[in-house]
Design a protein around this motif. Sequence first.
Motif, mmCIF file in Angstrom:
data_model
loop_
_atom_site.group_PDB
_atom_site.id
_atom_site.type_symbol
_atom_site.label_atom_id
_atom_site.label_comp_id
_atom_site.label_asym_id
_atom_site.label_seq_id
_atom_site.Cartn_x
_atom_site.Cartn_y
_atom_site.Cartn_z
ATOM 1 N N LYS A 1 0.841 -1.207 0.000
ATOM 2 C CA LYS A 1 0.000 0.000 0.000
ATOM 3 C C LYS A 1 0.866 1.242 0.000
ATOM 4 O O LYS A 1 1.727 1.413 0.855
ATOM 5 C CB LYS A 1 -0.932 -0.005 1.221
ATOM 6 C CG LYS A 1 -1.899 1.178 1.230
ATOM 7 C CD LYS A 1 -3.017 1.001 2.244
ATOM 8 C CE LYS A 1 -2.549 1.298 3.647
ATOM 9 N NZ LYS A 1 -3.660 1.329 4.606
ATOM 10 N N GLY A 2 0.609 2.120 -0.977
ATOM 11 C CA GLY A 2 1.404 3.337 -1.100
ATOM 12 C C GLY A 2 0.744 4.563 -0.515
ATOM 13 O O GLY A 2 1.424 5.439 0.041
ATOM 14 N N PHE A 3 -0.605 4.636 -0.611
ATOM 15 C CA PHE A 3 -1.299 5.854 -0.190
ATOM 16 C C PHE A 3 -2.632 5.490 0.482
ATOM 17 O O PHE A 3 -3.379 4.646 -0.023
ATOM 18 C CB PHE A 3 -1.570 6.769 -1.395
ATOM 19 C CG PHE A 3 -0.333 7.214 -2.109
ATOM 20 C CD1 PHE A 3 0.316 8.382 -1.740
ATOM 21 C CD2 PHE A 3 0.207 6.453 -3.137
ATOM 22 C CE1 PHE A 3 1.467 8.782 -2.393
ATOM 23 C CE2 PHE A 3 1.356 6.843 -3.795
ATOM 24 C CZ PHE A 3 1.993 8.014 -3.416
ATOM 25 N N ALA A 4 -2.886 6.146 1.612
ATOM 26 C CA ALA A 4 -4.191 6.027 2.277
ATOM 27 C C ALA A 4 -5.089 7.131 1.731
ATOM 28 O O ALA A 4 -4.813 8.316 1.932
ATOM 29 C CB ALA A 4 -4.034 6.148 3.795
ATOM 30 N N VAL A 5 -6.135 6.757 1.033
ATOM 31 C CA VAL A 5 -6.985 7.731 0.336
ATOM 32 C C VAL A 5 -8.008 8.321 1.307
ATOM 33 O O VAL A 5 -8.701 7.591 2.026
ATOM 34 C CB VAL A 5 -7.701 7.069 -0.866
ATOM 35 C CG1 VAL A 5 -8.646 8.054 -1.537
ATOM 36 C CG2 VAL A 5 -6.669 6.560 -1.863
ATOM 37 N N LEU A 6 -8.109 9.657 1.317
ATOM 38 C CA LEU A 6 -9.036 10.362 2.199
ATOM 39 C C LEU A 6 -10.297 10.819 1.464
ATOM 40 O O LEU A 6 -11.387 10.829 2.039
ATOM 41 C CB LEU A 6 -8.348 11.595 2.812
ATOM 42 C CG LEU A 6 -7.093 11.345 3.651
ATOM 43 C CD1 LEU A 6 -6.481 12.675 4.058
ATOM 44 C CD2 LEU A 6 -7.419 10.530 4.881
#
Length: 580
Positions: free
Chosen positions: A146-151
């Motif tokens: 996982k590269g980015f936690a999407v908000l």
Amino acid sequence: RRKLRTDIAAAFPNLSAEQLTEFIPNKEELNVIKIHSHKGEAVTVYMNNRNPILFEIEKALYPTVYTLWVYPDLLPAFSTWPPVLQKLAGGADLMLPGVVVPSSGFPQVERGTLCAVTLLGNRAPVAVAVATMSSAEMLAAGMKGKGFAVLHTYMDHLWEYGDKSYPPTLAPLVIDSADKSAEDEEEMEGKEPVISFSSDPLQPVDVGDLSLKERESCAILMGKEELNENRAAETAEDANTEVQQEAEDSRTPQEQMDALFNQCFFHALKCKVKKSDLPLLTSTFLRSHMFSCCPAGQQLDIKKSSYKKFSKFLQCMQHQKILQVKELNKGVESIVEVDWKHPDIKAFAVPEGFSSASAAQDSKNEDREQVYHAPEIIPLYGVSTKMIPLFQESGHRKGSILSGSEVRNIIINYVKTNELVDETNKNFVKVNAILCDCLLDKSEQDEISNLKWDDLLSRCLERLQPLHQVTFFGQEPIVRKGNIEPIDITIAQRSSNKKVTIIKNLELYGLDPQCVANILQQKVQASATITPVPGTKDRVQVQIQGNQIHHLAKMLLEEYQLPRKYIQGLEKAPKLGRKK
């Protein structure tokens, strides 16, 4: 407003003083809304020109996609493939195999850095995310994990608070003119995957069509020779497909969807609909006739057309004098007349793969074969004048539309914020001046000082304006005033002591009265007719000989899966004789 500007300047130092003034103007209205996410987090949303521009979670400010479309370079940006957007909008985080590695390398970010996510070939961000690892760690991990936690994403609920506009098309930046020729070649290579997908981010694409290995190889390939070899191999393999796609890509996705709607519309009128079918509910026409005329591998979606609503599409056809549409009730429209001699209908040629004979045969069995989808009905509540003082703290005003759970959360937050929970018994709430004015009758105001939680919430719901939202299959939701009328079944007595069963309000639930009458007539072998509802102009009712409530109950409850609470009169069914 001054404090907000200071906070924004601290959070986004890339913004110049002029941009900051433009972003938070002095005179324009700036609204603040408090909402709760699905996780229960309290979110503060700042609105300007009816669009959300910022949202705040735990005192941290984040820009929305509307803001990033105006200031695309506000955050470091990472690109992904167009099909991945559907997954992000559905709540998924961005995995590293889906991130495209540009030839110039990644922006240098640390873990926890706020980033923008763009689609390949367009610099307009479609998501706001937090990096879960640094740029160096991403490459060291082999672009896996996982590269980015999407908000927040384009097409999510926060985006729906605004004007629901589409991302603009922003060309990628050219970094160095000395490398222009190399970048031009690489840009052409980078555009090739876009040809194999729709340029419309709303177009549903199966992410499975793009294997993990293909995505990784496309992302990691940086040498010009490998790119050229890859391009040559793909071109040789998919030559025929690309020729077809180039012809289609000459039109925008929106124009393609408009053409598909026109094709299915004329196909349905020419081969499916007969004069005896009129009046025909527009929802039935779309669901039962137009959908079946859609070519294999394609799907009708009114939201992706220029019309946005099926009613607007029909209005356009009505202006061309092809048909006539009448509104039976708010949001319930029927086609009452069709001009089959119209030149456009006569000139329409049935596409290959369809035959007029088979289409005519299908239309005979359409009612039986077509699956009816019961509408989704959600009770809603509007803030009335009397209830404004209770709801204004949460940023709502007169006419604001809320669901039952939203009303409950607002009341609970109001009670806790104002410390109104009874200290001696937490099952009770102390009645302050606002609760007294909003929820108590004049005769009760001197007598009641505490209310139970259930009583408090039920009183609140009773004093709000009742509304309901109906969503028919494949259509936009419709919000109507009042509570929805149930399907009304009555038994009437005619001459010679004969009984008839009368059914009203079928149209409100997307049921075609003529279709229901035909099915009932075949099931019970009794005469069924359509008659106008007394006292109305455009509404009709089904009348069938005998007491047929048992058959009706089985059809409505079991076959059509309508909830029993929306059917009135089932208790009038004849009592079955006792078996000896």
